[in-house]
Write a protein that holds these residues in place. Sequence first.
Motif, PDB file in Angstrom:
ATOM      1  N   GLU A  65      16.938   5.135 -19.537  1.00  0.00           N
ATOM      2  CA  GLU A  65      16.394   6.500 -20.288  1.00  0.00           C
ATOM      3  C   GLU A  65      17.793   7.052 -18.607  1.00  0.00           C
ATOM      4  OE1 GLU A  65      12.432   7.937 -20.865  1.00  0.00           O
ATOM      5  OE2 GLU A  65      12.846   8.432 -18.979  1.00  0.00           O
TER       6      GLU A  65
ATOM      7  N   ALA B 251      20.207  10.529 -26.542  1.00  0.00           N
ATOM      8  CA  ALA B 251      20.401  10.098 -25.256  1.00  0.00           C
ATOM      9  C   ALA B 251      19.857  11.511 -24.332  1.00  0.00           C
ATOM     10  CB  ALA B 251      21.022   8.992 -24.298  1.00  0.00           C
TER      11      ALA B 251
ATOM     12  N   ARG C 200      17.937  11.173 -16.789  1.00  0.00           N
ATOM     13  CA  ARG C 200      17.345  12.070 -16.850  1.00  0.00           C
ATOM     14  C   ARG C 200      17.865  12.829 -16.640  1.00  0.00           C
ATOM     15  NH1 ARG C 200      11.620  10.663 -16.722  1.00  0.00           N
ATOM     16  NH2 ARG C 200      11.428  12.468 -16.006  1.00  0.00           N
TER      17      ARG C 200
ATOM     18  N   ARG D 225      17.187  13.697 -25.515  1.00  0.00           N
ATOM     19  CA  ARG D 225      16.014  12.982 -24.708  1.00  0.00           C
ATOM     20  C   ARG D 225      15.634  13.789 -23.513  1.00  0.00           C
ATOM     21  NH1 ARG D 225      17.011   8.431 -27.492  1.00  0.00           N
ATOM     22  NH2 ARG D 225      17.789   8.199 -25.598  1.00  0.00           N
TER      23      ARG D 225
END
Length: 117
Positions: free
Chosen positions: A32, A106, A34, A109
């Motif tokens: 993930e 990605a 960030r 998100r």
Amino acid sequence: MQNLRKRVRYHYRGNAAGSTLRLTLGCLLGLELRRVGSGKRMTFGKASEAALSQWMADNARVCWIEQSEPWDLESQLISQLDLPLNLDQNRHNAFHGHLKELRAQARQRARELPISS
């Protein structure tokens, strides 16, 4: 200007914000992405970046040859070989569109999630 040793070391030990190779591998491995710090930089976070570094140590190898004009050789190799992880100069590769979209998703998100510490 960085030397080759520093560039390779950063790919192996740095983070996705400074290494497109790490960004690509992390996205392919399902990590993930960030936003961190001020929110402009994007990484996989400390634990996932460490896991990615270990994955690379176990699975990724680097070799090189000396070349007086490496940009010429790079263009030639990208045009002649199947190098699916290279996006630059590689639109002809069948995986290009999928990888570009995966990385874009990605990033999108990450923009929707709160900034990580």
